[in-house]
Structures are given as structure tokens and as C-alpha cells.
Scaffold this active site. Structure first.
Site, PDB file in Angstrom:
ATOM      1  N   CYS A  80       0.836  -1.114   0.256  1.00  0.00           N
ATOM      2  CA  CYS A  80       0.069  -0.042  -0.001  1.00  0.00           C
ATOM      3  C   CYS A  80       0.796   1.258  -0.169  1.00  0.00           C
ATOM      4  O   CYS A  80       1.738   1.253   0.989  1.00  0.00           O
ATOM      5  CB  CYS A  80      -0.985   0.070   1.339  1.00  0.00           C
ATOM      6  SG  CYS A  80      -2.097  -1.248   1.471  1.00  0.00           S
ATOM      7  N   CYS A 433      -4.303  -0.717 -17.486  1.00  0.00           N
ATOM      8  CA  CYS A 433      -4.179  -0.684 -16.067  1.00  0.00           C
ATOM      9  C   CYS A 433      -2.826   0.245 -15.828  1.00  0.00           C
ATOM     10  O   CYS A 433      -2.162   0.287 -14.851  1.00  0.00           O
ATOM     11  CB  CYS A 433      -3.573  -2.127 -15.581  1.00  0.00           C
ATOM     12  SG  CYS A 433      -2.258  -2.883 -16.591  1.00  0.00           S
TER      13      CYS A 433
END
EC number: 2.1.1.190
Length: 478
Positions: A80, A433
């Protein structure tokens, strides 16, 4: 200024990789873990001519967009990058990222992009969304076997069995595997020496089916006391597939070429539903997929339904169209399209994926699909050149109504783009993406006679800097 100096600055923006951007004495600095609005103390770690990198040392005044991360390892883990930013700000950042790349790299005018871009599609709950995770296995400083995720830009394992982005069942699975390894003295792989057995633990979870797959990637031919592992994992509700994958190469590639099922089925099944693209409520139409350890299957099923439903809506199919789906994987988009088209042709480089795509077509009783194995940049040009001169040329295949592309991060190959322009479909739907390579490819297609009609970002990867996009292009002539 020089390396190791301390500087105080305000973060004004965020890079596409998620680092905070601020200026000090006219020079731009990139600082990991800082977000827009933070006033920070940082230590210079690298200097270039016009920019530098610094390490966050202290937050002097927190940004109004800063939140307490859910995971205690958010700063050290490489998974993250922006968990410390509130979710609405994350969405705004991703919208700006796509917009900025289209303007800077695609050459589009700001006014043009602002008219074309629709609001980003966010998540209702941006945690616990991943249906797939690959956990490296190693040994910590105390000699204990651990699993978790790599620290950012390293191969040092942050021991963590409870990732905030993964399915809740992952923790129990990982604990059972670690217990098995300790009880049976099964070794963990050491990247430096190339010795040790268990390299990674791959987990897949069907959000709709609730079926679970566990695959241990091993540096060897056999897993010792496999019955002990099976006995532990079978106590978990939903367990359907346990396998081993052999990878004895000294490489960063996770999966090897050989997988053996040691208990249960070789695949799990999951289902994706069509959604109303006005409010993204679920519709009755659905498609099921069999998923193997090697299958490419989008990791966020809720957002995938929204993404694919948008792609289908952009294609505007009436049931009469011929469609090519390039980089089709296991047929996820192909089968979404096939229910609304006359014929769909899919291309994918991985033979196992094409085998899965054909199985998935049969599973869903879909008969209007044909799948080809090979690189899109090789299959499409070779097919086009052969068919356009054949006496029994298939005009629909050479000049389809729609081409859908969903390439890897590197985008479409030049040959593939050139052949798409020769085929001259009325519409191209580009699912991406990586908005940087998307912008590059759109520039080529626009030069070949296409116009961008719609653009929409979809947040598939909450708490990270990554974002998907779907674009509709229409042929307007040169």
C-alpha cells in the site's frame, strides 16, 4: 544543500508512484509516505541536478487529508502506498493521474480531456477486496519461519498474516501453513543461497462462490508430509483446491511451469455479474469462470464487474457484431461480450489461459467464441495478412466491428496497433492498467484516424497508486 541535510517543506502534490512532492529552495523533492498538505521535516538522501529524494523524518503539521492507516505496516510494506490518505483524496489523485498522463503523454488538450473524462468509479469499501494474494516465505533474524509481504523496493519480508486488503480467510490459511512447516521441519526458501523448499503461498478466494484455493510454490519436486498440510487446510470452510507448483529456478518469477493438485480440484469457480452502468447495481446476467493457480483474473471482483460492464456498454453491441478481444486471458471480457455479439475472437499468449477460456465458454454454454494462442502482436498481423488474400476471405474477421484490448502494463505492441489500424474497426475499447502506456497508444490510434469519445477511471486497487481506465475510440477517418 547536500545529502543528509534536514529540510522543512510543504507537500503540494503526489507523484504517480505515490510519493509526496514538495519544493525547497527552488528544488523539487520526492518524499515517500508524505501526502498533500503535510508540513514535514525530511532528510535528503539523494540529489540530482533539478530534483532530489528525501526521507520523511517528522510530520510538523498533518494534512487535513491524512488518516490513521488501518494496517500498522502501511509505511514499511510495499503493498500500500497511500493508505494514510483519506479515500476521497485517493480517488481525486487517481483521476488527476489519468488526466495528467493523457494530456502530458497523449498530447490531448486539457479542455478536450475535461469534456471526455467521466467521474472515477470508486469502491464502496476499499479494504478486504483482493481475491488473490502471493505471500513470500522466509526466515527472520531469530531464525523463525515467517510470511507476509516485501518491504518497499526490497526483498525483506514484513511478517504479516493479516493484510488489510486481502480476504479475511487468508490469515487462518497462512497460520496453518506456518504451523505445518514448523511441525514437519519443512524449510523456507533462501533467495541468497537458492536453498530451502517453500518459496511462496498463493491463495485465491471466490468472492461469489466462497471457494478457496491454496498453492505452495516449492523449490523442489515433492512436499514432505503433504497429508499433514492437507489435514490442516481441509478444516477451513470453502477449501476446494490444494496444489504445489514447482519452481527450482533462481529467479524473481513466482510461479513455475508445473503444478500438481494434491487434494481436491485443480480449479475453483467464481462468478461475475453484469451491472447497470448508471448506478452500478447488479443485474441478473452473469458469467462463471474456472480459475487455476496460473490464471489471470482481476483481483477485485466487485470493481471488475463495474469495469467490464463499462467496457461492454462502450462497445455498444447489438448482437450483429464481430469482435476481437486481444490479451483475453481466461476469457473474462470475451465471455461478457459474447452474450451480446455475433462472434468473438480472443487472443492470449499463455496456452493454459486459452485452455481455460475454452473451458469457461463451455461452462457458460457460449458457442460463439474462438480463442487463439500466441502474442497479440504476432497472431493478429499474421492472421490479417493471410486472410485478406485468401480466396475464401472472412471479411468479418479481417474488418471487425469492435476490437477490445486489455494489455499488460507495457501496453500494446507497435505491430498490434498497426494491424488494428489496418483492420479499421468502427470502435476500439481500450482497457488499461497503466494510464501512461494508455496515453502513448491512444496517440498512435488517433493519428490513424480514431477519436477518443469516452474515458473513465475505475479504482481497482484501493490504498495503492494503481488505477484502471476504460476508453472508447471511434473511427472517424483520416
Amino acid at each position: 544543500m547536500q545529502k543528509n541535510d534536514f529540510i522543512e517543506l510543504v507537500i503540494e502534490d503526489i507523484s504517480t508512484e505515490g510519493a509526496g512532492i514538495g519544493k525547497y529552495d527552488g528544488m523539487t523533492f520526492f518524499i515517500k509516505d508524505a501526502i498533500i498538505g503535510d508540513r514535514i521535516l525530511a532528510k535528503i538522501i539523494k540529489l540530482k541536478k533539478t530534483y532530489g529524494y528525501a526521507r520523511l523524518m517528522e510530520i510538523k503539521e498533518a494534512s487535513p487529508y491524512r488518516v490513521e492507516p488501518r494496517c500498522i505496516y502501511a509505511r514499511s510494506c510495499g503493498g500500500c502506498q497511500i493508505q494514510e490518505m483519506d479515500y476521497q483524496s485517493q480517488l481525486e489523485f487517481k483521476q488527476r493521474k489519468v488526466r495528467g498522463n493523457l494530456i502530458r503523454l497523449g498530447g490531448f488538450k486539457e479542455s478536450e480531456i475535461d469534456q471526455l473524462m467521466e467521474p472515477i468509479v470508486g469502491m464502496d469499501y476499499p479494504f478486504a477486496y483482493r481475491n488473490k494474494a502471493q505471500f513470500p516465505v522466509g526466515v527472520n533474524a531469530k531464525g523463525e519461519i515467517v510470511t507476509g509481504f516485501y518491504a518497499g523496493r526490497t526483498h525483506t519480508i514484513i511478517a504479516n498474516t493479516n493484510c488489510a486488503l486481502g480476504a479475511a480467510v487468508n490469515e487462518k490459511i497462512l497460520q496453518n501453513v506456518l504451523t505445518y512447516m514448523k511441525e514437519t521441519n519443512t524449510s523456507a526458501y533462501d533467495e541468497k543461497t537458492g536453498k530451502g523448499l517453500v518459496r511462496h503461498i498463493l491463495i485465491r478466494y471466490g468472492f461469489d462462490s466462497k471457494e478457496i484455493m491454496v498453492c505452495l510454490i516449492i523449490n523442489g519436486r515433492k512436499l514432505p508430509s503433504a497429508d499433514v498440510l492437507v489435514g490442516k487446510l481441509c478444516t477451513i470452510n470453502g477449501m476446494k483446491s490444494i496444489s504445489i507448483n514447482r519452481n527450482q529456478e533462481k529467479t524473481n518469477v513466482i510461479l513455475g511451469n508445473e503444478t500438481t493438485t494434491i487434494w481436491g480440484e485443480p480449479t475453483i469457480t467464481d462468478t461475475l455479474y453484469l451491472r447497470n452502468t448508471e448506478d452500478f447495481s447488479r443485474l441478473e446476467e452473469h458469467t462463471s469462470y474456472q480459475i487455476s493457480p496460473q490464471s489471470f483474473y482481476q483481483v477485485n471482483p466487485v470493481q471488475t464487474e463495474k469495469l467490464y460492464s463499462l467496457a461492454l456498454a462502450y462497445a455498444g453491441l447489438t448482437g450483429k457484431e464481430t469482435v476481437w478481444d486481444l490479451y483475453c486471458g481466461i476469457g473474462t471480457i470475451s465471455l461478457f461480450l459474447a452474450r451480446h455479439a455475433k462472434q468473438v475472437y480472443g487472443v492470449e499468449i499463455i496456452p493454459q489461459a486459452i485452455e481455460d477460456a475454452r473451458k469457461n465458454a463451455r461452462l457458460n454454454h457460449i458457442s460463439n467464441t474462438v480463442f487463439f494462442v500466441g502474442k497479440a502482436e504476432e497472431v493478429l498481423p499474421a492472421f490479417y495478412e493471410k486472410e485478406k488474400t485468401a480466396s475464401d476471405v472472412n471479411a468479418d474477421m479481417c474488418h471487425p466491428d469492435v476490437i477490445v484490448v486489455d494489455p499488460p502494463r507495457k501496453g500494446c505492441d507497435e505491430k498490434c496497433l498497426a494491424t488494428m489500424l489496418k483492420m479499421q474497426p468502427e470502435k476500439i475499447v481500450y482497457v488499461s492498467c497503466d494510464s501512461a502506456t494508455l496515453a502513448r497508444d491512444l496517440k498512435v490510434l488517433c493519428a490513424g484516424g480514431y477519436e477518443v469519445k469516452r474515458v473513465r477511471a475505475v479504482d481497482q486497487f484501493g490504498m495503492t497508486v494503481h488505477v484502471e481506465s476504460v476508453v472508447l475510440m471511434q473511427y472517424c477517418g483520416k
